[in-house]
Motif scaffolding. Sequence first.
Motif, short mmCIF file in Angstrom:
data_model
loop_
_atom_site.label_atom_id
_atom_site.label_comp_id
_atom_site.label_asym_id
_atom_site.label_seq_id
_atom_site.Cartn_x
_atom_site.Cartn_y
_atom_site.Cartn_z
N ILE A 196 -5.60 -3.52 -3.13
CA ILE A 196 -6.15 -3.16 -1.90
C ILE A 196 -5.28 -3.80 -0.85
O ILE A 196 -4.64 -4.87 -0.91
CB ILE A 196 -7.64 -4.11 -1.74
N LYS A 197 -4.77 -2.63 -0.10
CA LYS A 197 -3.72 -3.26 1.09
C LYS A 197 -4.39 -3.33 2.57
O LYS A 197 -5.01 -2.51 2.97
CB LYS A 197 -2.73 -2.13 1.12
N GLN A 198 -4.22 -4.57 2.75
CA GLN A 198 -4.86 -4.79 4.18
C GLN A 198 -3.82 -5.31 5.19
O GLN A 198 -3.25 -6.77 4.90
CB GLN A 198 -5.81 -5.90 4.12
N ALA A 199 -3.35 -4.75 6.19
CA ALA A 199 -2.44 -4.92 7.12
C ALA A 199 -2.55 -6.22 7.89
O ALA A 199 -3.79 -6.56 8.03
CB ALA A 199 -1.91 -3.82 7.89
N GLY A 200 -1.80 -7.16 8.05
CA GLY A 200 -2.01 -8.43 8.74
C GLY A 200 -1.71 -9.49 8.00
O GLY A 200 -1.68 -9.37 6.81
N GLY A 201 -1.39 -10.66 8.50
CA GLY A 201 -1.18 -11.61 7.45
C GLY A 201 0.35 -11.58 6.98
O GLY A 201 0.97 -10.88 7.51
N LYS A 202 0.65 -12.31 6.11
CA LYS A 202 1.95 -12.25 5.33
C LYS A 202 1.74 -12.07 4.09
O LYS A 202 0.75 -12.44 3.55
CB LYS A 202 2.78 -13.63 5.88
N LEU A 214 -14.76 -2.91 -2.90
CA LEU A 214 -14.74 -1.45 -2.51
C LEU A 214 -14.66 -1.49 -0.98
O LEU A 214 -15.49 -2.38 -0.39
CB LEU A 214 -15.85 -0.92 -2.97
N ASP A 215 -13.99 -0.78 -0.44
CA ASP A 215 -13.70 -0.62 0.98
C ASP A 215 -14.87 0.25 1.67
O ASP A 215 -14.86 1.11 2.15
CB ASP A 215 -12.37 0.17 1.28
N LYS A 216 -16.02 -0.56 1.41
CA LYS A 216 -17.17 0.01 1.96
C LYS A 216 -18.09 -0.77 2.59
O LYS A 216 -17.95 -2.11 2.33
CB LYS A 216 -18.03 0.92 1.12
N LYS A 217 -19.24 -0.38 3.21
CA LYS A 217 -20.37 -1.46 3.73
C LYS A 217 -21.73 -0.80 3.18
O LYS A 217 -21.90 0.26 2.80
CB LYS A 217 -20.68 -1.29 5.05
N ILE A 347 -15.38 -10.47 4.15
CA ILE A 347 -14.56 -10.14 4.93
C ILE A 347 -12.93 -10.49 4.91
O ILE A 347 -12.75 -11.49 4.50
CB ILE A 347 -14.82 -10.70 6.41
N ILE A 348 -11.97 -9.42 5.00
CA ILE A 348 -10.74 -9.60 4.65
C ILE A 348 -10.14 -9.20 5.89
O ILE A 348 -9.97 -8.09 6.29
CB ILE A 348 -10.12 -8.93 3.35
N GLY A 349 -9.24 -10.14 6.60
CA GLY A 349 -8.61 -9.52 7.92
C GLY A 349 -9.63 -9.49 8.88
O GLY A 349 -10.39 -10.14 9.05
N GLU A 350 -9.50 -8.07 9.31
CA GLU A 350 -10.53 -7.76 10.23
C GLU A 350 -11.69 -6.93 9.57
O GLU A 350 -12.79 -6.75 10.39
CB GLU A 350 -9.90 -6.75 11.35
N ASP A 351 -11.65 -6.34 8.64
CA ASP A 351 -12.64 -5.46 7.93
C ASP A 351 -13.63 -6.09 7.13
O ASP A 351 -13.05 -7.08 6.24
CB ASP A 351 -11.77 -4.48 7.42
N SER A 352 -14.70 -5.65 6.85
CA SER A 352 -15.63 -5.83 5.76
C SER A 352 -15.59 -5.00 4.68
O SER A 352 -15.43 -3.78 4.74
CB SER A 352 -16.86 -6.25 6.29
N PHE A 353 -15.97 -5.70 3.24
CA PHE A 353 -15.47 -5.05 2.00
C PHE A 353 -16.77 -5.48 1.34
O PHE A 353 -17.37 -6.48 1.57
CB PHE A 353 -14.22 -5.30 1.29
N LEU A 354 -17.13 -4.84 0.11
CA LEU A 354 -18.04 -5.16 -0.82
C LEU A 354 -17.42 -5.73 -2.05
O LEU A 354 -16.49 -5.03 -2.39
CB LEU A 354 -18.85 -3.85 -1.29
N LYS A 355 -17.82 -6.92 -2.64
CA LYS A 355 -17.27 -7.24 -3.74
C LYS A 355 -18.10 -7.39 -4.76
O LYS A 355 -19.41 -7.94 -4.66
CB LYS A 355 -16.85 -8.84 -3.46
N PHE A 356 -17.80 -6.77 -5.75
CA PHE A 356 -18.66 -6.83 -7.10
C PHE A 356 -18.21 -7.77 -8.06
O PHE A 356 -17.18 -7.57 -8.72
CB PHE A 356 -18.68 -5.32 -7.87
N SER A 357 -18.93 -8.98 -8.19
CA SER A 357 -18.49 -9.74 -8.99
C SER A 357 -19.48 -9.93 -10.37
O SER A 357 -20.36 -9.30 -10.30
CB SER A 357 -18.46 -11.25 -8.61
#
Length: 526
Positions: A196-202, A214-217, A347-357
Amino acid sequence: MSVQILGDQATEERGENARMSAFVGAIAVGDLVKSTLGPKGMDKLLQSSSDPNKSLVTNDGATILKSIPFDNPAAKVLVNLSKVQDDEVGDGTTSVTVLAAELLREAEKLIEKRLHPQIIIEGYRQARNVAVDALTKSAVDNGAFHESFRQDLLNIARTTLSSKILSQDKEQFATMAVDAILRLNGKTNLNHIQIIKQAGGKLSDSYLDEGFILDKKFGISQPKEIGPCKILIANTSMDTDKVKIFGAKFKVDSTSKLADLEKAEKVKMKEKVEKIKKFGANCFINRQLIYDYPEQLFTDAHINTIEHADFDGVERLALVTGGDVVSTFDQPENVKLGECEQIKEIIIGEDSFLKFSGCKAGEACTVVLRGATEQVLDEAERSLHDALSVLSQTTKETKTTLGGGCAEMVMSKAVDQAAANVDGKQSLAIEAFARALRQLPTILADNAGFDSSELVSKLRSAIYNGMTTSGLDLNNGTVADMRELGIVESYKLKRAVVSSAAEAAELLLRVDNILRAKPRTADRNH
């Protein structure tokens, strides 16, 4: 006077000219990518002429060659060569192109000395076999020892990444890549590893997360966290307010009739949701949209919904959670539900994602890449993909060889010795093969800004004198022990480079005629 036998739109290049055209094309391609080779290699910025906003910064040989349209047939052969290397092993795309180009450069000199191409091909073939034998003999296999094999993998990852954009944080990324690959337990299916690529940060903010992101809510007013989960993965339409016949028109006498129609649709939808409930899942993931009404029904039934999970996402989820993708809901007993321990919003950076663990396929993991710009992220993904591919291949073929020009020099020594034992003109071609192999360490040194002829001579004498683990330390410009420095490469990668480059060179050497013709068109029937 020459007789024109070809049609007006066909041209022919013969003998010398054809061969020159093949050599020039191939050598030009080799020169184009050779400055990207090695830890001090430079990157290329490719800009699209049709879309000025599209640009790409890359160090990956296959990506560079794939993006440039070539007209020269020989150049196209090398482009295909790097593509095959990319598909087979994932890395070494620049090396294979450069080696093939160098073999042709040597062949060109031999042809000027009036050597027949078939003799050169024969010599190259013998040389290739000797080189691969020498490589195999010098390879080390730590596959049986868990700890030292992990060390090998880390070293391979570091070596691969040191020539890429990730070289600043190569420790971190090497560990990430090795952890991800070891989770696969010897499988080479990289689909289990989601990037997953999330712009921002280094770049150094990137991390490896076990589980699948998954990039969804979730749907509106559904709990943000559920577990343990039974997941129904579907590809079906859940929209109520559309009549599904294209171009259908309704004529109604009054608005109440329209309301009846809508009601009928709602009833139909409700029946569908009732069917889905029978599966006993507590999470429903759909490839298509889910409209408000069915979403409301699901929420009331305490089933979380995820809509519009893109096709890749659905396929991967099915793979990772061990479920089926369903499109009809009549036989709940025949359908495997996906399982995982927990799904929660993060939440990663500014966006929220769903994590399946805790997924059923415990191999799954996600690499979250952070970086300043889109271009940096894309290049980071390409670099990481190279590393992952090589590592996954190495878990299958566990032998390793040494980098830093060491393997090439060992092969070149063996080939040189073989040349001394061959009488006849072929020995010239075999020597030429050895020279081409020595070009790789030379280019490594040149790219790092060192005096290549001095360094490569030192390396050559070290290896000829039995110090077979010597290679170039390109940070200090010295000859050093590669095993100590941990500059290790995959044996499969090196073998593929030598074999493929020799084959491509042989293919182009056989050319003595280039015919160019426009394809037949309908009006050329006379």
